[in-house]
Design a protein around this motif. Structure first.
Motif, PDB file in Angstrom:
ATOM      1  N   LYS A 243      -5.084  -5.115  -0.078  1.00  0.00           N
ATOM      2  CA  LYS A 243      -4.633  -4.200  -1.131  1.00  0.00           C
ATOM      3  C   LYS A 243      -5.739  -3.154  -1.255  1.00  0.00           C
ATOM      4  CE  LYS A 243      -2.470  -8.166  -3.448  1.00  0.00           C
ATOM      5  NZ  LYS A 243      -3.069  -9.236  -2.605  1.00  0.00           N
ATOM      6  N   VAL A 244      -5.602  -2.064  -0.522  1.00  0.00           N
ATOM      7  CA  VAL A 244      -6.730  -1.163  -0.280  1.00  0.00           C
ATOM      8  C   VAL A 244      -7.166  -0.361  -1.505  1.00  0.00           C
ATOM      9  CG1 VAL A 244      -6.264  -0.969   2.187  1.00  0.00           C
ATOM     10  CG2 VAL A 244      -5.182   0.640   0.615  1.00  0.00           C
ATOM     11  N   HIS A 245      -6.361  -0.315  -2.574  1.00  0.00           N
ATOM     12  CA  HIS A 245      -6.786   0.433  -3.751  1.00  0.00           C
ATOM     13  C   HIS A 245      -7.771  -0.351  -4.605  1.00  0.00           C
ATOM     14  CE1 HIS A 245      -4.367  -1.681  -6.931  1.00  0.00           C
ATOM     15  NE2 HIS A 245      -3.696  -2.070  -5.863  1.00  0.00           N
ATOM     16  N   PHE A 246      -7.961  -1.644  -4.314  1.00  0.00           N
ATOM     17  CA  PHE A 246      -8.954  -2.432  -5.037  1.00  0.00           C
ATOM     18  C   PHE A 246     -10.347  -1.815  -4.817  1.00  0.00           C
ATOM     19  CE2 PHE A 246      -7.164  -6.979  -5.745  1.00  0.00           C
ATOM     20  CZ  PHE A 246      -5.951  -6.462  -6.179  1.00  0.00           C
ATOM     21  N   ALA A 247     -11.207  -1.999  -5.797  1.00  0.00           N
ATOM     22  CA  ALA A 247     -12.575  -1.446  -5.715  1.00  0.00           C
ATOM     23  C   ALA A 247     -13.354  -2.038  -4.551  1.00  0.00           C
ATOM     24  CB  ALA A 247     -13.316  -1.723  -7.024  1.00  0.00           C
ATOM     25  N   ASN A 248     -12.952  -3.175  -4.027  1.00  0.00           N
ATOM     26  CA  ASN A 248     -13.653  -3.815  -2.901  1.00  0.00           C
ATOM     27  C   ASN A 248     -13.699  -2.914  -1.677  1.00  0.00           C
ATOM     28  OD1 ASN A 248     -12.180  -6.126  -4.529  1.00  0.00           O
ATOM     29  ND2 ASN A 248     -13.988  -7.052  -3.577  1.00  0.00           N
ATOM     30  N   THR A 249     -12.674  -2.097  -1.451  1.00  0.00           N
ATOM     31  CA  THR A 249     -12.644  -1.228  -0.278  1.00  0.00           C
ATOM     32  C   THR A 249     -13.836  -0.292  -0.285  1.00  0.00           C
ATOM     33  OG1 THR A 249     -10.222  -1.291  -0.177  1.00  0.00           O
ATOM     34  CG2 THR A 249     -11.316   0.495   0.988  1.00  0.00           C
ATOM     35  N   LYS A 250     -14.082   0.331  -1.410  1.00  0.00           N
ATOM     36  CA  LYS A 250     -15.208   1.254  -1.539  1.00  0.00           C
ATOM     37  C   LYS A 250     -16.534   0.517  -1.359  1.00  0.00           C
ATOM     38  CE  LYS A 250     -17.145   4.777  -4.638  1.00  0.00           C
ATOM     39  NZ  LYS A 250     -16.988   5.455  -5.962  1.00  0.00           N
ATOM     40  N   LYS A 251     -16.611  -0.687  -1.934  1.00  0.00           N
ATOM     41  CA  LYS A 251     -17.844  -1.477  -1.819  1.00  0.00           C
ATOM     42  C   LYS A 251     -18.086  -1.891  -0.371  1.00  0.00           C
ATOM     43  CE  LYS A 251     -17.323  -3.390  -6.488  1.00  0.00           C
ATOM     44  NZ  LYS A 251     -17.032  -4.606  -7.275  1.00  0.00           N
ATOM     45  N   GLY A 252     -17.016  -2.324   0.308  1.00  0.00           N
ATOM     46  CA  GLY A 252     -17.148  -2.742   1.701  1.00  0.00           C
ATOM     47  C   GLY A 252     -17.563  -1.600   2.613  1.00  0.00           C
TER      48      GLY A 252
ATOM     49  N   ASN B  38       0.814  -1.211   0.000  1.00  0.00           N
ATOM     50  CA  ASN B  38       0.000   0.000   0.000  1.00  0.00           C
ATOM     51  C   ASN B  38       0.852   1.268   0.000  1.00  0.00           C
ATOM     52  OD1 ASN B  38      -2.573  -1.313   0.005  1.00  0.00           O
ATOM     53  ND2 ASN B  38      -2.281  -1.792   2.160  1.00  0.00           N
ATOM     54  N   LYS B  39       1.986   1.228   0.678  1.00  0.00           N
ATOM     55  CA  LYS B  39       2.900   2.378   0.672  1.00  0.00           C
ATOM     56  C   LYS B  39       3.443   2.623  -0.729  1.00  0.00           C
ATOM     57  CE  LYS B  39       4.493   2.227   5.490  1.00  0.00           C
ATOM     58  NZ  LYS B  39       5.651   1.990   6.399  1.00  0.00           N
ATOM     59  N   LEU B  40       3.867   1.552  -1.398  1.00  0.00           N
ATOM     60  CA  LEU B  40       4.400   1.683  -2.753  1.00  0.00           C
ATOM     61  C   LEU B  40       3.319   2.146  -3.725  1.00  0.00           C
ATOM     62  CD1 LEU B  40       6.620  -1.540  -2.968  1.00  0.00           C
ATOM     63  CD2 LEU B  40       7.406   0.827  -2.765  1.00  0.00           C
ATOM     64  N   GLN B  41       2.105   1.624  -3.556  1.00  0.00           N
ATOM     65  CA  GLN B  41       1.008   1.997  -4.440  1.00  0.00           C
ATOM     66  C   GLN B  41       0.700   3.486  -4.311  1.00  0.00           C
ATOM     67  OE1 GLN B  41      -2.503   2.827  -3.938  1.00  0.00           O
ATOM     68  NE2 GLN B  41      -2.790   2.796  -6.162  1.00  0.00           N
ATOM     69  N   ARG B  42       0.762   4.001  -3.095  1.00  0.00           N
ATOM     70  CA  ARG B  42       0.501   5.431  -2.873  1.00  0.00           C
ATOM     71  C   ARG B  42       1.630   6.303  -3.413  1.00  0.00           C
ATOM     72  NH1 ARG B  42      -1.268   3.445   2.673  1.00  0.00           N
ATOM     73  NH2 ARG B  42      -3.530   3.197   2.448  1.00  0.00           N
ATOM     74  N   LYS B  43       2.797   5.712  -3.562  1.00  0.00           N
ATOM     75  CA  LYS B  43       3.925   6.446  -4.146  1.00  0.00           C
ATOM     76  C   LYS B  43       3.867   6.446  -5.671  1.00  0.00           C
ATOM     77  CE  LYS B  43       7.397   5.760  -0.496  1.00  0.00           C
ATOM     78  NZ  LYS B  43       8.713   5.139  -0.181  1.00  0.00           N
ATOM     79  N   GLY B  44       2.891   5.751  -6.227  1.00  0.00           N
ATOM     80  CA  GLY B  44       2.731   5.721  -7.676  1.00  0.00           C
ATOM     81  C   GLY B  44       3.191   4.446  -8.347  1.00  0.00           C
ATOM     82  N   TRP B  45       3.600   3.455  -7.541  1.00  0.00           N
ATOM     83  CA  TRP B  45       4.006   2.176  -8.119  1.00  0.00           C
ATOM     84  C   TRP B  45       2.773   1.413  -8.586  1.00  0.00           C
ATOM     85  CZ3 TRP B  45       8.673  -1.079  -6.425  1.00  0.00           C
ATOM     86  CH2 TRP B  45       9.780  -0.254  -6.170  1.00  0.00           C
TER      87      TRP B  45
ATOM     88  N   GLU C 230     -11.033   1.226   9.841  1.00  0.00           N
ATOM     89  CA  GLU C 230     -10.649   1.210   8.433  1.00  0.00           C
ATOM     90  C   GLU C 230      -9.137   1.178   8.231  1.00  0.00           C
ATOM     91  OE1 GLU C 230     -11.127   3.991   4.424  1.00  0.00           O
ATOM     92  OE2 GLU C 230     -12.485   4.291   6.135  1.00  0.00           O
ATOM     93  N   ALA C 231      -8.393   1.851   9.103  1.00  0.00           N
ATOM     94  CA  ALA C 231      -6.936   1.922   8.960  1.00  0.00           C
ATOM     95  C   ALA C 231      -6.285   0.543   9.030  1.00  0.00           C
ATOM     96  CB  ALA C 231      -6.347   2.828  10.038  1.00  0.00           C
ATOM     97  N   TYR C 232      -6.947  -0.388   9.714  1.00  0.00           N
ATOM     98  CA  TYR C 232      -6.389  -1.735   9.871  1.00  0.00           C
ATOM     99  C   TYR C 232      -6.305  -2.472   8.538  1.00  0.00           C
ATOM    100  CZ  TYR C 232      -5.606  -6.438  11.716  1.00  0.00           C
ATOM    101  OH  TYR C 232      -5.072  -7.669  11.976  1.00  0.00           O
ATOM    102  N   LEU C 233      -7.132  -2.083   7.565  1.00  0.00           N
ATOM    103  CA  LEU C 233      -7.118  -2.739   6.260  1.00  0.00           C
ATOM    104  C   LEU C 233      -5.740  -2.673   5.618  1.00  0.00           C
ATOM    105  CD1 LEU C 233     -10.503  -1.510   4.717  1.00  0.00           C
ATOM    106  CD2 LEU C 233      -9.964  -3.833   5.486  1.00  0.00           C
ATOM    107  N   ASP C 234      -4.987  -1.613   5.909  1.00  0.00           N
ATOM    108  CA  ASP C 234      -3.637  -1.457   5.351  1.00  0.00           C
ATOM    109  C   ASP C 234      -2.743  -2.653   5.662  1.00  0.00           C
ATOM    110  OD1 ASP C 234      -3.599   0.868   3.890  1.00  0.00           O
ATOM    111  OD2 ASP C 234      -1.955   1.743   5.021  1.00  0.00           O
ATOM    112  N   GLN C 235      -3.002  -3.332   6.763  1.00  0.00           N
ATOM    113  CA  GLN C 235      -2.147  -4.434   7.203  1.00  0.00           C
ATOM    114  C   GLN C 235      -2.523  -5.774   6.578  1.00  0.00           C
ATOM    115  OE1 GLN C 235      -1.529  -4.521  11.523  1.00  0.00           O
ATOM    116  NE2 GLN C 235      -2.305  -2.422  11.642  1.00  0.00           N
ATOM    117  N   VAL C 236      -3.730  -5.858   6.018  1.00  0.00           N
ATOM    118  CA  VAL C 236      -4.195  -7.165   5.535  1.00  0.00           C
ATOM    119  C   VAL C 236      -4.698  -7.158   4.101  1.00  0.00           C
ATOM    120  CG1 VAL C 236      -4.822  -7.958   7.850  1.00  0.00           C
ATOM    121  CG2 VAL C 236      -6.527  -6.764   6.445  1.00  0.00           C
TER     122      VAL C 236
END
Length: 306
Positions: A294-303, A163-170, A286-292
Motif C-alpha cells: 500500500k504505497v501511500h503509507f508513510a513507510n514508502t518514504k522512509k524506505g 493503489n489505483k483506487l487510492q490514486r483516484k481519491g478513494w 520502486e515501481a514493483y512496490l505497487d504489486q505488493v
C-alpha cells in the motif's frame, strides 16, 4: 473539539501503535510515543498508556480499542457505550476485514452466515476473535470452518487495485465499505430464498452514515438493515468466523507475495518493513512496490530514504 481519552495495557498499546503507524506524524509532544491522523481523527498515545482521540470521529475511533480491559477516563460530546443487538444468539450474517494496517499485502474482507446450531459448532472448532489467535492456529481452524456447511464469501483487494483506487481519491474507508457491501451481498445471493437472517452485523470502522455514503459513492445501493458494532468479533460468532477467514486469506496472500519477492514479507508497518522496502527497491525497482504494498503509507518514504 470533542475528545475521548482511554487507558490501555501494554499489549493493547503495542497493537494500537502498529495499527496507526502508517498515519503517524513526525512531530510528537513530550512523553508521547505516537501522533497520527486517520479519517479526520487525531490520535496521541502517551508513555503512561493513555491515548487521546480528538476530532469528529473521536468516540468511534476510541471504541475500537475500548474493552473490558480498558478504562475510559474522559469523554466529551460522545457516546462511549453501545447496545448489543438482540439477534446475536440467533442466525445472522457477520462481516469483518484484515490487512488494513499492514504495509505489505492486500485488504481482505469476509462475510459469514450461520444458524444457531452452526454457531455452536464454530465455537467448538475454536472460532473466536482472530486478534487473540496466532496465524498458524487461525490457518488450522479455518480449514475446519471451510469444511462446514456455513454460507460465506471472501473478497481480496490486490495491492495493484488498491493503489489505483487510492490514486483516484478513494479512501481506505471507502474501499472497506465497498468490500463489506459486496461480501454481504454475495452471502445473501447464495442463501435459499426461504432463509431470512435475523440480522446483519458489520464490525464497525466508521459511522453508519459514512459507511452508507461510501457505498453510494461506489455506485452501490446501501442496505438499511445493517447493524454496526465495534469489536463485533468479541460478541458475534459469525463476525468472529469472518474475521478468521479474512485473516486466513490475508496470510495466504502474504505467503504468495513473499514467494514472488524472494523473502518473507513483514506484517504490520514497522522499521523492519522500511528495511524490506529498501531491499525491494534495490532488487526490483520502486515501481514493483505497487504489486505488493500500500504505497501511500508513510513507510514508502522512509524506505526510500534509507
Amino acid at each position: 473539539m470533542g475528545q475521548t481519552v482511554i487507558k490501555l495495557k501494554p499489549n493493547e498499546m503495542k497493537k494500537l501503535i502498529q495499527h496507526y503507524s502508517p498515519y503517524r506524524e513526525s512531530k510528537t509532544p513530550p512523553h508521547s510515543v505516537l501522533v497520527a491522523t486517520m479519517n479526520g481523527c487525531k490520535i496521541t498515545a502517551y508513555e503512561s498508556g493513555k491515548v487521546l482521540f480528538q476530532g469528529q470521529q473521536h468516540s468511534q475511533e476510541a471504541q475500537k480499542w475500548e474493552s473490558s480491559e480498558t478504562t475510559s477516563t474522559k469523554s466529551t460530546n460522545s457516546k462511549s457505550s453501545q447496545h448489543s443487538p438482540g439477534f446475536l444468539k440467533q442466525d445472522h450474517i457477520g462481516s469483518d476485514e484484515a490487512g488494513t494496517g499492514d504495509y505489505f499485502g492486500p485488504i481482505t474482507v469476509a462475510a459469514v452466515y450461520a444458524t444457531e446450531k452452526q454457531q455452536a459448532l464454530l465455537r467448538e472448532l475454536g472460532v473466536k476473535d482472530s486478534k487473540t489467535l496466532k496465524d498458524p492456529t487461525i490457518k488450522s481452524i479455518v480449514k475446519d470452518i471451510l469444511k462446514t456447511d456455513i454460507i460465506y464469501s471472501s473478497l481480496t483487494l490486490s495491492n495493484e487495485k488498491y493503489n489505483k483506487l487510492q490514486r483516484k481519491g478513494w479512501s481506505q474507508g471507502r474501499m472497506k465499505s465497498w468490500m463489506h457491501h459486496h461480501a454481504i451481498k454475495n452471502v445473501l445471493n447464495r442463501m435459499d430464498d426461504s432463509i431470512d437472517p435475523s440480522g446483519i452485523l458489520v464490525d464497525q470502522f466508521c459511522k453508519p452514515e459514512i459507511f452508507h455514503n461510501h457505498v453510494k459513492a461506489t455506485g452501490g445501493q446501501p442496505r438499511q438493515d445493517l447493524t454496526f458494532m465495534t469489536k463485533a468479533e468479541s460478541y458475534s460468532t459469525p463476525v468472529a468466523a469472518a474475521s478468521m477467514i479474512a485473516r486466513y486469506r490475508f496470510i495466504y496472500e502474504m505467503a504468495r507475495l513473499s514467494k514472488e519477492v524472494g523473502f518473507d514479507l513483514q506484517k504490520g508497518a514497522s522499521k523492519v518493513v522500511d528495511q524490506q522496502i529498501k531491499r525491494i527497491i534495490q532488487s526490483k525497482g520502486e515501481a514493483y512496490l505497487d504489486q505488493v504494498a500500500k504505497v501511500h503509507f508513510a513507510n514508502t518514504k522512509k524506505g526510500k530514504s534509507l
